[in-house]
Design a protein around this motif. Structure first.
Motif, short mmCIF file in Angstrom:
data_model
loop_
_atom_site.label_atom_id
_atom_site.label_comp_id
_atom_site.label_asym_id
_atom_site.label_seq_id
_atom_site.Cartn_x
_atom_site.Cartn_y
_atom_site.Cartn_z
N SER A 89 1.01 -1.22 -0.04
CA SER A 89 0.11 -0.07 0.06
C SER A 89 0.95 1.36 -0.15
CB SER A 89 -0.95 0.13 1.13
OG SER A 89 -1.68 1.23 1.12
N ARG A 90 0.47 2.26 -0.71
CA ARG A 90 0.94 3.54 -0.66
C ARG A 90 0.27 4.80 0.30
NH1 ARG A 90 1.70 4.01 -7.06
NH2 ARG A 90 3.21 2.27 -7.41
N GLU A 91 -0.95 4.21 0.79
CA GLU A 91 -1.67 4.87 1.79
C GLU A 91 -0.81 5.07 3.28
OE1 GLU A 91 -5.60 3.65 1.94
OE2 GLU A 91 -5.89 3.56 -0.01
N ASP A 92 -0.90 6.29 3.67
CA ASP A 92 -0.04 6.64 4.67
C ASP A 92 -0.79 5.58 6.09
OD1 ASP A 92 1.81 8.49 3.70
OD2 ASP A 92 0.53 9.91 4.33
N ALA A 93 -1.90 5.62 6.14
CA ALA A 93 -2.50 4.98 7.30
C ALA A 93 -2.63 3.24 7.25
CB ALA A 93 -3.96 5.66 7.76
N SER A 94 -2.46 2.86 6.05
CA SER A 94 -2.55 1.34 5.80
C SER A 94 -1.57 0.49 6.50
CB SER A 94 -2.47 1.18 4.11
OG SER A 94 -2.76 -0.23 4.11
N ALA A 95 -2.25 -0.47 7.04
CA ALA A 95 -1.45 -1.50 7.88
C ALA A 95 -0.72 -2.60 6.76
CB ALA A 95 -2.42 -2.64 8.69
N PHE A 96 -1.00 -2.35 5.51
CA PHE A 96 -0.28 -2.91 4.24
C PHE A 96 0.87 -2.20 3.80
CE2 PHE A 96 -4.63 -5.09 4.10
CZ PHE A 96 -4.10 -6.37 3.60
N ARG A 97 1.28 -1.21 4.30
CA ARG A 97 2.43 -0.30 3.91
C ARG A 97 3.76 -1.11 4.07
NH1 ARG A 97 2.92 4.95 2.65
NH2 ARG A 97 4.81 4.91 3.29
N PRO A 98 4.57 -1.26 3.03
CA PRO A 98 5.81 -2.14 3.28
C PRO A 98 6.62 -1.76 4.45
CG PRO A 98 5.40 -1.33 0.99
CD PRO A 98 4.46 -0.57 1.88
N ASP A 99 6.47 -0.72 4.95
CA ASP A 99 7.37 -0.25 6.10
C ASP A 99 6.79 -0.48 7.54
OD1 ASP A 99 5.40 1.74 6.03
OD2 ASP A 99 6.79 3.47 5.98
N THR A 100 5.90 -1.31 7.34
CA THR A 100 5.00 -1.80 8.62
C THR A 100 5.45 -3.36 9.11
OG1 THR A 100 3.20 -2.22 7.96
CG2 THR A 100 3.29 0.03 8.33
N ALA A 101 5.22 -3.45 10.26
CA ALA A 101 5.48 -4.91 10.70
C ALA A 101 4.36 -5.86 9.95
CB ALA A 101 5.48 -5.19 12.25
N THR A 102 3.10 -5.32 9.97
CA THR A 102 1.91 -5.94 9.33
C THR A 102 1.93 -6.22 8.10
OG1 THR A 102 0.64 -3.78 9.34
CG2 THR A 102 0.46 -5.01 11.27
N HIS A 103 2.76 -5.86 7.26
CA HIS A 103 3.09 -6.05 5.89
C HIS A 103 3.65 -7.43 5.69
CE1 HIS A 103 5.51 -5.83 1.93
NE2 HIS A 103 4.20 -5.19 1.43
N ALA A 104 3.81 -8.08 6.76
CA ALA A 104 4.39 -9.41 6.77
C ALA A 104 3.26 -10.30 6.35
CB ALA A 104 5.22 -9.88 7.86
N PHE A 105 3.59 -11.47 5.83
CA PHE A 105 2.51 -12.58 5.37
C PHE A 105 2.08 -13.26 6.92
CE2 PHE A 105 5.19 -12.38 1.47
CZ PHE A 105 3.95 -11.99 0.66
N LEU A 106 0.92 -13.85 6.67
CA LEU A 106 0.26 -14.53 7.82
C LEU A 106 1.23 -15.98 8.19
CD1 LEU A 106 -3.55 -14.12 7.19
CD2 LEU A 106 -2.38 -13.04 9.13
N ASP A 107 1.29 -16.27 9.35
CA ASP A 107 2.16 -17.39 9.52
C ASP A 107 1.35 -18.63 8.91
OD1 ASP A 107 3.32 -15.78 11.46
OD2 ASP A 107 2.29 -16.52 13.20
#
Length: 222
Positions: free
Chosen positions: A89-107
């Motif tokens: 995601s390119r949206e500032d508030a998105s949990a899908f942003r590449p610079d967030t821990a939540t960008h990782a794949f589910l276990d």
């Protein structure tokens, strides 16, 4: 506006039987996978666990991740291609942003060596990516989709897949979504949102299946 033309896509069998249209998810036909089938998993990242998704109400299909992990194990064992789509995601508030821990794949749904990973920035995995070219290069004619959200990136990707002429299948018990308000402001449960998305796609763009309806020829021989 959706018309009522017969289902296209070659020899796809219509999946919206009277039972499915009434919401009774009974098993009907079994689907034997061809050698040219690929599993495409859309946006199954930790970002989908962010609380804001459930602001209006909870998700459906709580077993979706477990069902998909089991299917993924069988799929890899069969040697068929696996495509894992990652939302960047390119949206500032998105949990899908590449610079967030939540960008990782589910276990348990992380890519392994040999899997194909596609990064996307829009809803559809076919926009501004080389997904279509990769499928063509590998001789893939049948695509089976799973992931989130049913009514967003999954639906957008499945619609394009059908329009590209691929034999497209949606594994509905390996997808989920969340409750939301409709255009009139009425709260619709996650299951209602999910089912309406399935109705939008069924027949015209894809065939709706469940994981237990998929048969790997090698398993049947054993």
């Amino acid at each position: 506006m959706q018309d009522h033309r017969p289902a296209r896509r070659g020899d796809l069998r219509p999946r919206l039987s009277a039972h499915r249209q009434c919401g009774a998810h009974a098993v009907t036909d079994m689907i034997e996978l061809s050698e040219n089938a690929a599993l495409i998993i859309v946006d199954m990242q930790k970002a989908i666990e962010a609380p804001y998704w459930a602001a209006v109400g909870p998700r459906n299909n709580p077993q979706a991740e477990r069902t998909l992990r089991d299917l993924l194990t069988r799929w890899r064992a069969s040697g068929r291609p696996v495509v894992i789509v990652r939302h960047d995601s390119r949206e500032d508030a998105s949990a899908f942003r590449p610079d967030t821990a939540t960008h990782a794949f589910l276990d348990g749904l992380e890519p392994l060596p040999g899997d194909i990973v596609i990064g996307k920035c829009t809803n559809s995995a076919f926009i501004a990516t080389d997904l279509a070219e990769i499928l063509k290069k590998h001789g893939i004619t049948d695509v089976f989709f799973a992931g989130v959200k049913t009514n967003n990136s999954v639906e957008a990707t499945v619609r394009m897949s059908g329009n590209l002429g691929l034999r497209s299948f949606l594994i509905e018990d390996c997808c989920f979504t969340f409750a939301m308000r409709d255009y009139a402001g009425v709260i619709r449960s996650a299951q209602e949102v999910h089912d309406m998305a399935l109705a939008n796609m069924a027949g015209e763009y894809c065939q709706i299946v469940t994981a237990q309806e998929l048969i790997f020829p090698a398993e049947r021989q054993n």
